[in-house]
Design an enzyme around this catalytic site. Sequence first.
Site, PDB file in Angstrom:
ATOM      1  N   LYS A 215       0.871  -1.193   0.000  1.00  7.92           N
ATOM      2  CA  LYS A 215       0.000   0.000   0.000  1.00  7.92           C
ATOM      3  C   LYS A 215       0.898   1.231   0.000  1.00  7.92           C
ATOM      4  O   LYS A 215       1.427   1.630   1.033  1.00  7.92           O
ATOM      5  CB  LYS A 215      -0.923   0.011   1.220  1.00  7.92           C
ATOM      6  CG  LYS A 215      -1.906   1.183   1.215  1.00  7.92           C
ATOM      7  CD  LYS A 215      -2.839   1.129   2.416  1.00  7.92           C
ATOM      8  CE  LYS A 215      -4.027   2.079   2.306  1.00  7.92           C
ATOM      9  NZ  LYS A 215      -3.695   3.469   2.096  1.00  7.92           N
TER      10      LYS A 215
ATOM     11  N   ARG B   4      -3.704   8.515  -5.419  1.00  5.96           N
ATOM     12  CA  ARG B   4      -4.387   7.552  -6.287  1.00  5.96           C
ATOM     13  C   ARG B   4      -4.754   8.253  -7.590  1.00  5.96           C
ATOM     14  O   ARG B   4      -5.370   9.315  -7.557  1.00  5.96           O
ATOM     15  CB  ARG B   4      -5.651   7.057  -5.597  1.00  5.96           C
ATOM     16  CG  ARG B   4      -6.419   6.041  -6.400  1.00  5.96           C
ATOM     17  CD  ARG B   4      -7.631   5.561  -5.625  1.00  5.96           C
ATOM     18  NE  ARG B   4      -8.227   4.408  -6.258  1.00  5.96           N
ATOM     19  CZ  ARG B   4      -8.931   3.487  -5.618  1.00  5.96           C
ATOM     20  NH1 ARG B   4      -9.100   3.584  -4.323  1.00  5.96           N
ATOM     21  NH2 ARG B   4      -9.453   2.467  -6.265  1.00  5.96           N
TER      22      ARG B   4
ATOM     23  N   GLU C 116      -0.888   4.247  -8.011  1.00  8.46           N
ATOM     24  CA  GLU C 116      -0.530   5.171  -6.947  1.00  8.46           C
ATOM     25  C   GLU C 116       0.712   5.910  -7.451  1.00  8.46           C
ATOM     26  O   GLU C 116       1.716   5.278  -7.812  1.00  8.46           O
ATOM     27  CB  GLU C 116      -0.235   4.372  -5.668  1.00  8.46           C
ATOM     28  CG  GLU C 116      -0.214   5.163  -4.412  1.00  8.46           C
ATOM     29  CD  GLU C 116      -1.587   5.565  -3.828  1.00  8.46           C
ATOM     30  OE1 GLU C 116      -2.642   5.202  -4.387  1.00  8.46           O
ATOM     31  OE2 GLU C 116      -1.571   6.261  -2.805  1.00  8.46           O
TER      32      GLU C 116
ATOM     33  N   ARG D 171     -17.081   0.575  -0.700  1.00 12.35           N
ATOM     34  CA  ARG D 171     -16.073   0.116   0.255  1.00 12.35           C
ATOM     35  C   ARG D 171     -16.525  -1.251   0.726  1.00 12.35           C
ATOM     36  O   ARG D 171     -17.642  -1.410   1.217  1.00 12.35           O
ATOM     37  CB  ARG D 171     -16.000   1.083   1.439  1.00 12.35           C
ATOM     38  CG  ARG D 171     -14.820   0.850   2.352  1.00 12.35           C
ATOM     39  CD  ARG D 171     -14.845   1.798   3.531  1.00 12.35           C
ATOM     40  NE  ARG D 171     -14.565   3.174   3.174  1.00 12.35           N
ATOM     41  CZ  ARG D 171     -13.345   3.670   2.922  1.00 12.35           C
ATOM     42  NH1 ARG D 171     -12.293   2.873   2.992  1.00 12.35           N
ATOM     43  NH2 ARG D 171     -13.174   4.930   2.621  1.00 12.35           N
TER      44      ARG D 171
HETATM   45  P1  ATP Z   1      -6.390   5.889   3.093  1.00  9.62           P
HETATM   46  O1  ATP Z   1      -6.697   7.193   3.753  1.00  9.62           O
HETATM   47  O2  ATP Z   1      -6.013   4.769   4.030  1.00  9.62           O
HETATM   48  O3  ATP Z   1      -5.485   5.995   1.900  1.00  9.62           O
HETATM   49  P2  ATP Z   1      -8.739   5.878   1.445  1.00  9.62           P
HETATM   50  O4  ATP Z   1     -10.075   6.113   2.063  1.00  9.62           O
HETATM   51  O5  ATP Z   1      -8.152   6.963   0.613  1.00  9.62           O
HETATM   52  O6  ATP Z   1      -7.751   5.379   2.585  1.00  9.62           O
HETATM   53  P3  ATP Z   1      -9.054   3.135   0.952  1.00  9.62           P
HETATM   54  O7  ATP Z   1      -9.817   2.431  -0.091  1.00  9.62           O
HETATM   55  O8  ATP Z   1      -9.596   3.026   2.305  1.00  9.62           O
HETATM   56  O9  ATP Z   1      -8.863   4.635   0.512  1.00  9.62           O
HETATM   57  O10 ATP Z   1      -7.580   2.568   0.941  1.00  9.62           O
HETATM   58  C1  ATP Z   1      -7.013   2.246  -0.271  1.00  9.62           C
HETATM   59  C2  ATP Z   1      -6.199   3.426  -0.781  1.00  9.62           C
HETATM   60  O11 ATP Z   1      -4.848   3.049  -0.759  1.00  9.62           O
HETATM   61  C3  ATP Z   1      -6.530   3.696  -2.224  1.00  9.62           C
HETATM   62  O12 ATP Z   1      -7.456   4.765  -2.330  1.00  9.62           O
HETATM   63  C4  ATP Z   1      -5.190   4.016  -2.864  1.00  9.62           C
HETATM   64  O13 ATP Z   1      -4.986   5.407  -2.921  1.00  9.62           O
HETATM   65  C5  ATP Z   1      -4.166   3.468  -1.912  1.00  9.62           C
HETATM   66  N1  ATP Z   1      -3.396   2.306  -2.425  1.00  9.62           N
HETATM   67  C6  ATP Z   1      -2.053   2.196  -2.364  1.00  9.62           C
HETATM   68  N2  ATP Z   1      -1.647   1.011  -2.828  1.00  9.62           N
HETATM   69  C7  ATP Z   1      -2.762   0.333  -3.200  1.00  9.62           C
HETATM   70  C8  ATP Z   1      -2.992  -0.960  -3.738  1.00  9.62           C
HETATM   71  N3  ATP Z   1      -1.990  -1.807  -3.967  1.00  9.62           N
HETATM   72  N4  ATP Z   1      -4.265  -1.320  -3.997  1.00  9.62           N
HETATM   73  C9  ATP Z   1      -5.295  -0.481  -3.741  1.00  9.62           C
HETATM   74  N5  ATP Z   1      -5.138   0.745  -3.222  1.00  9.62           N
HETATM   75  C10 ATP Z   1      -3.888   1.154  -2.945  1.00  9.62           C
END
Ligand code: ATP
Length: 589
Positions: free
Chosen positions: A250, A255, A299, A416
């Site tokens: 991650k 994103r 990312e 989600r």
């Molecule tokens: P956070 O604040 O933890 O980044 P979020 O609410 O923006 O969370 P989530 O879906 O909860 O988004 O967590 C996944 C996020 O992590 C994605 O939005 C993306 O930006 C990031 N990310 C990084 N690496 C990956 C991956 N390998 N697969 C999916 N998402 C990833």
Amino acid sequence: MEYQILTQFYSRIEKTSRRTEMINSLVQLFRQTPKEIVDKVVYLSTGKIAPEYTGLEYNFGEKLAIRSLSRILKIPSHEIEKKVKEVGDLGEAGRLLYESLNFKPEGYLTVEEVYEGFLNIAKAVGIGSQEKKIRIFTSLLRKARAQEVKYLLRTITERLRLGIGENTILEALAIAFTGSSTNRDILERAYNLCSDIGYVARVFAGKGLEGVKGIKIEVGRPIRPMLAERMGSPVLILRKLGGRCGAEYKYDGERVQVHRKGDEFYLFSRRLENITHQYPDLIEFLKEAIDHDFIIELEAVVIDPSSGEVKPFQELMHRKVKYVTRYHILKYPVAGFIFDILYLDGEDLTLKPYPERRKILERVVKRTERVDLVPQRVIDKVEDMESFFYQAIEESCEGLVCKSLSSESVYQAGKRGFLWIKYKRDYKSVLADTLDLAVIGGFWGKGQRRGTFGSLLMACYDPDTDTFKTVTKVGTGFTEDDFKKLEEMLMPRKLNHKHPRIDSILSADIWFEPFLVLEITGAELTLSPVHTCGWGKVASSRGIGLRFPRFTGRYRLDKKPEDATTEQEIIEMYKMQRKIKVSFQKAEL
Ligand code: ATP
């Protein structure tokens, strides 16, 4: 359709603090609207001119609005400015001036011409555009009545402040055209695939549910992102994912959803803004790496090109500028780590299971120094997940995203769910994760902070009821600069009463339209008699509150209020935290 019908609706919404009333008014409005312009009514009601991804904005500040008013009313600008100061709101000032000067409009305004005028204002760019914008706006003012002027002014300066969210619109559309909200899911799915709520509304009004079911993904129209749930231990994650999963790094960057059709590229942020201009270098790298038409997700991170090392998230913020120059490209070089593919050469891949999508990625991406796939490992043992997790942390990642390998593991746009589960470093502390909370109110400051707010009331989002529920009141972690910045951002969103989508027991000194999301950390989540998050869901007559909250310094401008941490997530985190506390206590014994 007369614009007056819309402004009467605005005025009703402005007075209500009940969500049901908001929905009923919207339903009535949609039923009165001719089918061909329902999209325009939807955009105007949400204070927009087009979906966010088009990047169309009015760029019409208060100064231009005052100049236009001055021309129409034939009074000097400074008199108007004085009135604005006196009543504290440009729209209201305009309305009062129209009334006191007994302004006689020439004819009347229709929704169609207001929309057309606004659209042309948004499209006017370059030399002479200011004068053109003013000319179009004054032509609207000339035909407006006092009540209409108020909303023309608020809309054009982007301060409509009605806070009607997309979910509310979808629910009202379903009720208006099918008599019940049960079909909201079908509308939501279409919206998740095209991110254009006006378009969904127009297709629905014109072609019914079958038309809506026919809405497909398209290059150039962003798909709403799939999101991950969180869990605190590899044991639970593996159990939830059936004993096996694809664990991926991650990365902590931005994103980006990249669309390509031939030489055309479109890049969208997590909140679906068009950010193509921010990554000209990445576009070149992607041209080299993938020789197809595609929609992928990656990312973007800043790297040190000599070592390939990933730099901290803050470095990437330097790329958040209007014009990315050679300087930015060389000083903050980026790389893209791809984690999904949703479309390839005309084929929608969103309904293919994740292992297949990953295989396609492996086949079509030519890995380079600047474009790579996120490292992934298929894992079925707790120890392997732990060691892969530490490896990810070593390489400057936040942790892992563990993905289901099942045949059902489709790309769930805009949802989600547990097909993706994130496992982050922070989960090892008592408060499992930072919270992204929407600012919904403020409390007056004391001492040095007298005259402005000293703390903010923060809320999570509950998608089931489309409301914001309070979690904490935060006053620490802010610098003087933060307070200044917050005041500038929040005051234009001030409301006279609690917004209908806010569920709060506490009464704030100032209420805001929910729009700004801040990252908040704290000591722990506890049962609370004053916060409405999770009310009655973990204990009777109690909600969940965050103790000793602190602003981390991170403004989550990449999130809309509806992207704030959800009530359900906080309930899960509360439960997860209790488990961690028990294991800490055991370890101490
Ligand atoms: P956070 O604040 O933890 O980044 P979020 O609410 O923006 O969370 P989530 O879906 O909860 O988004 O967590 C996944 C996020 O992590 C994605 O939005 C993306 O930006 C990031 N990310 C990084 N690496 C990956 C991956 N390998 N697969 C999916 N998402 C990833």
